[in-house]
Design an enzyme around this catalytic site. Structure first.
Site, PDB file in Angstrom:
ATOM      1  N   GLY A 260      10.993  10.361  12.206  1.00 41.22           N
ATOM      2  CA  GLY A 260       9.686   9.745  12.045  1.00 41.22           C
ATOM      3  C   GLY A 260       8.575  10.463  12.783  1.00 41.22           C
ATOM      4  CD  GLU A 302      18.705  10.483  11.435  1.00 42.16           C
ATOM      5  OE1 GLU A 302      17.818   9.834  10.834  1.00 42.16           O
ATOM      6  OE2 GLU A 302      19.876  10.100  11.525  1.00 42.16           O
ATOM      7  N   PRO A 303      14.554  15.056  12.415  1.00 45.53           N
ATOM      8  CG  PRO A 303      14.250  17.225  13.239  1.00 45.53           C
ATOM      9  CD  PRO A 303      15.178  16.042  13.307  1.00 45.53           C
ATOM     10  NE  ARG A 305       6.122  12.300   8.125  1.00 46.88           N
ATOM     11  CZ  ARG A 305       5.721  11.454   7.192  1.00 46.88           C
ATOM     12  NH1 ARG A 305       4.738  11.817   6.377  1.00 46.88           N
ATOM     13  NH2 ARG A 305       6.268  10.274   7.076  1.00 46.88           N
ATOM     14  NE  ARG A 341       3.730  10.930   2.239  1.00 46.60           N
ATOM     15  CZ  ARG A 341       2.887  11.242   3.205  1.00 46.60           C
ATOM     16  NH1 ARG A 341       1.958  12.181   3.015  1.00 46.60           N
ATOM     17  NH2 ARG A 341       2.941  10.624   4.358  1.00 46.60           N
ATOM     18  CB  CYS A 372      -4.283   6.906 -17.549  1.00 47.64           C
ATOM     19  SG  CYS A 372      -4.609   8.166 -18.805  1.00 47.64           S
ATOM     20  CD  GLU A 373      -2.315   3.789 -12.931  1.00 48.62           C
ATOM     21  OE1 GLU A 373      -3.009   2.932 -12.338  1.00 48.62           O
ATOM     22  OE2 GLU A 373      -1.395   3.512 -13.723  1.00 48.62           O
TER      23      GLU A 373
END
Length: 445
Positions: A260, A302-303, A305, A341, A372-373
């Protein structure tokens, strides 16, 4: 799209970090180069959108954790980004790997990654996930709930034992968005320490002869900039380890504190420094264990990202520029199908012109995608040159994690390719998903 949150205040133990890969340079003739390769050249060769991954940056960031924690197990979180090349790089740098499905597991093992260095996570592992893990011989399976214990034990062959970790919830609130906070009670992962469910699960696991409980696991959330939450988790988990020793006579040799770790998405954003983590968190773990008379367990981090994110740059080509309603919109040939994201978490990115130089004054624009958003916004209120025009190449740094792994085929737009750069060369790692690929899944009536 909801208003994107401002960057949080920088914790004192989280210095600002660079947004671009260390190899980023101004390209000859203008624009930007990464890994010695002009990004405009990558866009021309592989098309856009395209993810560019700096191999040397990945390796350097993996080494940073290994150097900071030489006595620990560093497990790359494969959910951030996984491919055969990434698996090979991680293996060569001496890291372990954690996976969340049979798909990630099979890719890793079939790419030559040692199964004994793999950890399988998941709050809802399918029978296929578990059977694949046992068949391939994964090193650890993380138990997420009491219901898993008997089901897993029943699948372990007679005479064999599977090493497991128990995921616990230390009651720590951390993470950049409510959707990614996993260390507090009331969310789907793990078993509560405060509520007693964790200790109940330990007792059940110790009664299973085919399961070997070797330690505890926790994960606090994502994009955590300060180290305070990890220190708090240690202060809550070591007393639990001491109670387990006193009650059951068992001392666990392992403690997995998850990942994290924050990275910078914009200039001035805070990020975790591995050396500071080692000093503060390992220091606290040693202090707490000494206080209760426990031997120091082997730490796992646990890296994911942190290793992949800053190594990646997403490239887009401008399709249109228009002003309406008092705002200027720059539409590109990607969007929420290759980066959901911003819509999911309000993440704010850096964007710059990458294919040429410009002396035009900057102006505030909103970079939007092709889907289309109304919420298909990649970056709001960013400054780009006023002479921006269709055909220009834009680069978005910190795009190596949770982009391709979360990409979709919305509007039947294929997922982008991944190209690696290193030493002035670019090569394809993952090809573009084509319309033929998408049609091939539709078997008709």
């Amino acid at each position: 799209m909801p208003t994107a949150p401002a960057s949080p205040p920088r914790p004192p133990d989280a210095p600002a970090a660079p947004v671009w890969p260390a190899s980023a340079r101004e390209a000859p003739g203008g624009g930007l180069a990464v890994g010695g390769v002009p990004l405009a050249e990558v866009a021309d060769r592989f098309g856009t959108p395209v993810y560019v991954l700096d191999e040397d940056e990945v390796r350097a960031r993996a080494r940073a954790w290994r150097a900071a924690l030489p006595g620990a197990d560093v497990a790359y979180a494969g959910k951030a980004f996984l491919s055969r090349a990434m698996i090979r790089w991680i293996e060569e740098e001496g890291l372990s790997l954690d996976v969340c499905s049979a798909g990630e597991l099979e890719l890793a093992v079939h790419s030559g990654f040692p199964a004994e260095r793999i950890v399988l996570h998941g709050n809802a592992k399918s029978p296929g996930d578990v059977r694949a893990a046992l068949r391939l011989g994964v090193g650890r399976i993380v138990i997420d709930g009491t219901g898993e214990i008997a089901r897993l034990a029943a699948l372990v062959p007679p005479g064999a034992r599977q090493r497991v970790l128990l995921r616990v919830v230390p009651g720590v609130t951390a993470g950049a968005h409510a959707a990614v906070r996993t260390g507090m009670d009331g969310q789907k992962f793990g078993l509560s320490v405060a509520g007693g469910e964790a200790e109940e699960a330990v007792a059940r696991l110790l009664g299973q002869p085919r399961l070997e409980l070797v330690g505890l696991h926790c994960h606090l959330g994502s994009q955590i900039a300060g180290l305070g939450p990890y220190v708090t988790a240690v202060r809550r988990l070591v007393p639990l380890l001491a109670r387990i020793r006193d009650r059951h006579g068992v001392t666990f040799p392992e403690l997995d504190l998850g990942g994290g770790f924050a990275i910078a998405y914009r200039a001035g954003d805070p990020a975790v420094d591995p050396r500071t983590y080692a000093e503060q968190v390992m220091g606290e773990l040693s202090l707490e264990c000494g206080r209760v008379g426990l031997p120091l367990p082997r730490l796992t981090v646990e890296p994911g990202r942190w290793i992949a994110g800053p190594a990646g740059v997403a490239l887009y080509r401008v399709l249109s520029v228009k002003s309406t309603g008092g705002r200027t919109f720059v539409a590109v040939d990607g969007g929420m199908s290759d980066n959901p994201r911003p819509a999911l978490y309000g993440v704010r990115y850096t964007v710059r012109l990458a294919g040429r130089s410009s002396t035009a004054p900057g102006r505030a624009v909103t970079v939007v995608g092709r889907h289309c958003e109304a919420g298909d916004v990649l970056a709001d209120d960013v400054e780009l040159p006023a002479d921006l025009r269709p055909g220009d190449v834009l680069a978005v740094p910190a795009s190596g994690a949770y982009h391709l792994s979360m990409a979709s085929a919305y509007n039947l737009v294929g997922r982008p390719p991944v190209a690696a750069v290193s030493g002035g060369r670019a090569r394809l790692l993952v090809r573009r998903e084509t319309l033929a690929d998408l049609r091939s899944r539709d078997v008709g009536e």
